[in-house]
Scaffold this active site. Structure first.
Site, PDB file in Angstrom:
ATOM      1  N   ILE A   1       1.004   3.745  -5.505  1.00 52.04           N
ATOM      2  CA  ILE A   1       0.064   3.169  -6.475  1.00 52.04           C
ATOM      3  C   ILE A   1      -1.018   2.362  -5.749  1.00 52.04           C
ATOM      4  O   ILE A   1      -2.210   2.487  -6.053  1.00 52.04           O
ATOM      5  CB  ILE A   1       0.808   2.312  -7.529  1.00 52.04           C
ATOM      6  CG1 ILE A   1       1.768   3.207  -8.324  1.00 52.04           C
ATOM      7  CG2 ILE A   1      -0.181   1.621  -8.472  1.00 52.04           C
ATOM      8  CD1 ILE A   1       2.735   2.471  -9.234  1.00 52.04           C
TER       9      ILE A   1
ATOM     10  N   ARG B   1       5.596  -5.998 -10.796  1.00 51.25           N
ATOM     11  CA  ARG B   1       6.668  -6.541 -11.620  1.00 51.25           C
ATOM     12  C   ARG B   1       6.410  -8.031 -11.800  1.00 51.25           C
ATOM     13  O   ARG B   1       5.948  -8.707 -10.880  1.00 51.25           O
ATOM     14  CB  ARG B   1       8.042  -6.346 -10.975  1.00 51.25           C
ATOM     15  CG  ARG B   1       8.603  -4.928 -11.081  1.00 51.25           C
ATOM     16  CD  ARG B   1       9.052  -4.579 -12.510  1.00 51.25           C
ATOM     17  NE  ARG B   1       9.660  -3.260 -12.584  1.00 51.25           N
ATOM     18  CZ  ARG B   1       8.987  -2.139 -12.875  1.00 51.25           C
ATOM     19  NH1 ARG B   1       7.693  -2.173 -13.109  1.00 51.25           N
ATOM     20  NH2 ARG B   1       9.623  -0.988 -12.948  1.00 51.25           N
TER      21      ARG B   1
ATOM     22  N   GLU C   1       9.604 -11.013 -19.753  1.00 50.63           N
ATOM     23  CA  GLU C   1       9.008  -9.890 -20.452  1.00 50.63           C
ATOM     24  C   GLU C   1       9.890  -9.496 -21.615  1.00 50.63           C
ATOM     25  O   GLU C   1      11.093  -9.356 -21.396  1.00 50.63           O
ATOM     26  CB  GLU C   1       8.896  -8.697 -19.495  1.00 50.63           C
ATOM     27  CG  GLU C   1       7.483  -8.188 -19.366  1.00 50.63           C
ATOM     28  CD  GLU C   1       7.299  -7.104 -18.336  1.00 50.63           C
ATOM     29  OE1 GLU C   1       7.860  -6.025 -18.568  1.00 50.63           O
ATOM     30  OE2 GLU C   1       6.608  -7.334 -17.337  1.00 50.63           O
TER      31      GLU C   1
ATOM     32  N   MET D   1       0.858  -1.199   0.000  1.00 50.11           N
ATOM     33  CA  MET D   1       0.000   0.000   0.000  1.00 50.11           C
ATOM     34  C   MET D   1       0.889   1.243   0.000  1.00 50.11           C
ATOM     35  O   MET D   1       0.951   2.001   0.966  1.00 50.11           O
ATOM     36  CB  MET D   1      -0.901  -0.037   1.239  1.00 50.11           C
ATOM     37  CG  MET D   1      -1.981   1.011   1.242  1.00 50.11           C
ATOM     38  SD  MET D   1      -3.255   0.670   0.051  1.00 50.11           S
ATOM     39  CE  MET D   1      -4.683   0.488   1.124  1.00 50.11           C
ATOM     40  N   GLY D   2       1.596   1.439  -1.124  1.00 48.26           N
ATOM     41  CA  GLY D   2       2.405   2.650  -1.283  1.00 48.26           C
ATOM     42  C   GLY D   2       1.622   3.646  -2.122  1.00 48.26           C
ATOM     43  O   GLY D   2       0.400   3.754  -1.989  1.00 48.26           O
TER      44      GLY D   2
ATOM     45  N   HIS E   1       2.773  -4.451 -20.329  1.00 46.02           N
ATOM     46  CA  HIS E   1       3.428  -3.490 -19.418  1.00 46.02           C
ATOM     47  C   HIS E   1       3.097  -2.037 -19.815  1.00 46.02           C
ATOM     48  O   HIS E   1       3.985  -1.253 -20.145  1.00 46.02           O
ATOM     49  CB  HIS E   1       4.951  -3.715 -19.400  1.00 46.02           C
ATOM     50  CG  HIS E   1       5.605  -3.221 -18.147  1.00 46.02           C
ATOM     51  ND1 HIS E   1       6.698  -3.805 -17.580  1.00 46.02           N
ATOM     52  CD2 HIS E   1       5.307  -2.154 -17.349  1.00 46.02           C
ATOM     53  CE1 HIS E   1       7.055  -3.140 -16.490  1.00 46.02           C
ATOM     54  NE2 HIS E   1       6.231  -2.122 -16.331  1.00 46.02           N
TER      55      HIS E   1
HETATM   56  P1  NAP Z   1       5.944   2.830  -3.375  1.00 45.47           P
HETATM   57  O1  NAP Z   1       5.185   4.082  -3.132  1.00 45.47           O
HETATM   58  O2  NAP Z   1       7.362   2.740  -2.892  1.00 45.47           O
HETATM   59  O3  NAP Z   1       5.088   1.616  -2.734  1.00 45.47           O
HETATM   60  C1  NAP Z   1       5.569   0.334  -2.555  1.00 45.47           C
HETATM   61  C2  NAP Z   1       4.893  -0.235  -1.319  1.00 45.47           C
HETATM   62  O4  NAP Z   1       5.248  -1.606  -1.178  1.00 45.47           O
HETATM   63  C3  NAP Z   1       5.275   0.464  -0.035  1.00 45.47           C
HETATM   64  O5  NAP Z   1       4.109   0.830   0.650  1.00 45.47           O
HETATM   65  C4  NAP Z   1       6.034  -0.592   0.770  1.00 45.47           C
HETATM   66  O6  NAP Z   1       5.733  -0.422   2.143  1.00 45.47           O
HETATM   67  C5  NAP Z   1       5.468  -1.882   0.214  1.00 45.47           C
HETATM   68  N1  NAP Z   1       6.377  -3.014   0.332  1.00 45.47           N
HETATM   69  C6  NAP Z   1       7.684  -3.076  -0.022  1.00 45.47           C
HETATM   70  N2  NAP Z   1       8.165  -4.313   0.216  1.00 45.47           N
HETATM   71  C7  NAP Z   1       7.129  -5.034   0.726  1.00 45.47           C
HETATM   72  C8  NAP Z   1       6.987  -6.376   1.162  1.00 45.47           C
HETATM   73  N3  NAP Z   1       8.044  -7.210   1.155  1.00 45.47           N
HETATM   74  N4  NAP Z   1       5.774  -6.781   1.601  1.00 45.47           N
HETATM   75  C9  NAP Z   1       4.733  -5.939   1.650  1.00 45.47           C
HETATM   76  N5  NAP Z   1       4.801  -4.654   1.246  1.00 45.47           N
HETATM   77  C10 NAP Z   1       5.993  -4.211   0.792  1.00 45.47           C
HETATM   78  O7  NAP Z   1       5.999   2.481  -4.911  1.00 45.47           O
HETATM   79  P2  NAP Z   1       4.878   2.787  -6.036  1.00 45.47           P
HETATM   80  O8  NAP Z   1       5.175   4.073  -6.700  1.00 45.47           O
HETATM   81  O9  NAP Z   1       3.549   2.540  -5.467  1.00 45.47           O
HETATM   82  O10 NAP Z   1       5.254   1.625  -7.104  1.00 45.47           O
HETATM   83  C11 NAP Z   1       5.211   0.259  -6.739  1.00 45.47           C
HETATM   84  C12 NAP Z   1       5.805  -0.596  -7.846  1.00 45.47           C
HETATM   85  O11 NAP Z   1       4.913  -0.608  -8.961  1.00 45.47           O
HETATM   86  C13 NAP Z   1       7.122  -0.082  -8.454  1.00 45.47           C
HETATM   87  O12 NAP Z   1       8.244  -0.475  -7.678  1.00 45.47           O
HETATM   88  C14 NAP Z   1       7.131  -0.701  -9.830  1.00 45.47           C
HETATM   89  O13 NAP Z   1       7.842  -1.911  -9.839  1.00 45.47           O
HETATM   90  C15 NAP Z   1       5.661  -0.958 -10.114  1.00 45.47           C
HETATM   91  N6  NAP Z   1       5.151  -0.124 -11.233  1.00 45.47           N
HETATM   92  C16 NAP Z   1       4.630  -0.734 -12.337  1.00 45.47           C
HETATM   93  C17 NAP Z   1       4.132   0.026 -13.380  1.00 45.47           C
HETATM   94  C18 NAP Z   1       3.556  -0.605 -14.610  1.00 45.47           C
HETATM   95  O14 NAP Z   1       3.708  -0.050 -15.682  1.00 45.47           O
HETATM   96  N7  NAP Z   1       2.846  -1.706 -14.486  1.00 45.47           N
HETATM   97  C19 NAP Z   1       4.164   1.430 -13.304  1.00 45.47           C
HETATM   98  C20 NAP Z   1       4.687   2.010 -12.169  1.00 45.47           C
HETATM   99  C21 NAP Z   1       5.200   1.224 -11.135  1.00 45.47           C
HETATM  100  P3  NAP Z   1       6.701  -0.948   3.278  1.00 45.47           P
HETATM  101  O15 NAP Z   1       8.040  -0.402   2.954  1.00 45.47           O
HETATM  102  O16 NAP Z   1       6.100  -0.416   4.538  1.00 45.47           O
HETATM  103  O17 NAP Z   1       6.631  -2.410   3.199  1.00 45.47           O
END
Ligand code: NAP
Length: 322
Positions: free
Chosen positions: A160, A240, A269, A157-158, A288
């Site tokens: 996105i 991912r 991919e 829950m970051g 993607h």
């Molecule tokens: P973000 O704000 O850093 O959110 C990631 C969340 O994941 C954080 O809340 C983090 O909280 C949690 N997390 C990390 N490790 C974890 C674990 N082991 N277990 C449970 N929760 C965990 O990042 P975002 O901007 O939302 O982006 C997330 C990901 O989406 C990116 O890293 C990227 O790979 C992917 N993405 C994909 C696309 C696409 O085109 N499909 C586009 C953009 C991004 P905690 O640290 O408290 O655990």
């Protein structure tokens, strides 16, 4: 910056307007459209390069960094940086830029596109209509899952994940989520309950993945996790590909451990067109495209350019991961 304009290697061709902020202050050497990684021509110029402008398909390894002794910054046009050896950059004092925040809304929208399309059989029903199988208003045809009152489980829950959660309230769904750190603030703001992953998998009607790819999240959703999910559950992955074990997901879809999946990311991919996942009518795959909206991609390039310029000047990057 030195007298001569610094050399920036841009790994792939991008619209000229997107790179315009770099034109005046840098010499650009630009790679081809498509493909992965640096071409031999770009690699030859690593010794002189002061900045790398990369995409998520480019493996940036210790070996590449070794051949680029003048590198001052690596700037990736993406939020995820799992293709880069960030630790090796940090050891060398090289800041790594990325583009967080700007792609949040577009990726959350696409997540909902996948979730709705899978829940309501939109791709299959369109294919059936086109193929002449829409012969009457069928009271039992194309029956899908209800969203209202269903439980959406968000893994990660970051930025996105939260944007996906905010959109869920319009559909009247119950929200649960899992993160590593306790987030009572999110529980309150989004009227969501934080639960351990195991509980989330057992309780959710929809599971949506939004964690970064790390050692900890690699194959987070494996056979064991899939078997914990409801047999009626739908899995959405816009994080991912390697967060999910592909072979286990294929088996889970074939053997109805879960009902269906919507994937914007896969492993490998691109997923080769002969891959058996495409043959599963309960699996929707997009290539993607989470951040693929005009404004989002243009803004991502803009931020990536700002990170390059800051790195070349030795200033703090507007958005860095290290
Ligand atoms: P973000 O704000 O850093 O959110 C990631 C969340 O994941 C954080 O809340 C983090 O909280 C949690 N997390 C990390 N490790 C974890 C674990 N082991 N277990 C449970 N929760 C965990 O990042 P975002 O901007 O939302 O982006 C997330 C990901 O989406 C990116 O890293 C990227 O790979 C992917 N993405 C994909 C696309 C696409 O085109 N499909 C586009 C953009 C991004 P905690 O640290 O408290 O655990």
């Amino acid at each position: 910056m030195s007298q001569e304009k610094p050399l920036v290697l841009v790994t792939h061709t991008l619209p000229a307007a997107w790179l315009a902020p770099l034109k005046e202050k840098c010499r650009l050497m630009i790679g081809p459209e498509g493909g992965k990684g640096l071409t031999p021509r770009l690699e030859e110029n690593l010794p002189e390069a002061e900045a790398l402008f990369t995409l998520l398909v480019d493996p940036i390894t210790e070996d590449i960094l070794e051949r680029a002794p003048n590198l001052k910054v690596v700037s990736q046009m993406a939020v995820g940086v799992d293709n880069l050896d960030v630790e090796a950059c940090t050891r060398r004092g090289i800041p790594v830029g990325h583009t967080p925040g700007i792609l949040t809304a577009a990726t959350a929208d696409l997540t909902w596109g996948l979730l709705l399309a899978v829940a309501r059989h939109i791709p299959q029903s369109q294919a059936d209509a086109r193929a002449g199988r829409w012969t009457t208003w069928n009271p039992t045809g194309w029956l899908g899952a209800d969203l209202e009152g269903a439980t959406l489980g968000i893994v990660g829950m970051g930025k996105i994940g939260s944007a996906v959660a905010r959109r869920a309230s319009g559909f009247g769904m119950e929200l649960i989520f899992t993160n590593r750190s306790p987030r009572p603030d999110i529980e309150k703001d989004l009227n969501a309950q934080q639960v351990p992953l195991e509980d989330l998998l057992e309780q959710s009607d929809f599971v949506s993945l939004h964690v970064p790819l790390t050692e900890e999240t690699h194959h987070l959703i494996d056979a064991n996790a899939l078997q914990k999910m409801k047999s009626t559950a739908i899995l959405v992955n816009a994080a991912r590909g390697q967060v999910v074990e592909t072979q286990a997901l294929l088996q889970g879809l074939q053997e109805s451990w879960i009902a269906a999946a919507g994937l914007d990311v896969t492993h490998p991919e691109p997923l080769p067109s002969e891959h058996p996942l495409y043959a599963q009518s309960n699996c929707l795959i997009t290539p993607h495209i989470g951040s693929a909206s005009y404004n989002t991609r243009r803004r991502m390039a803009e931020i990536a350019c700002q990170n390059v310029l800051a790195g070349l000047e030795g200033s703090k990057l507007p958005h860095s991961v290290n």
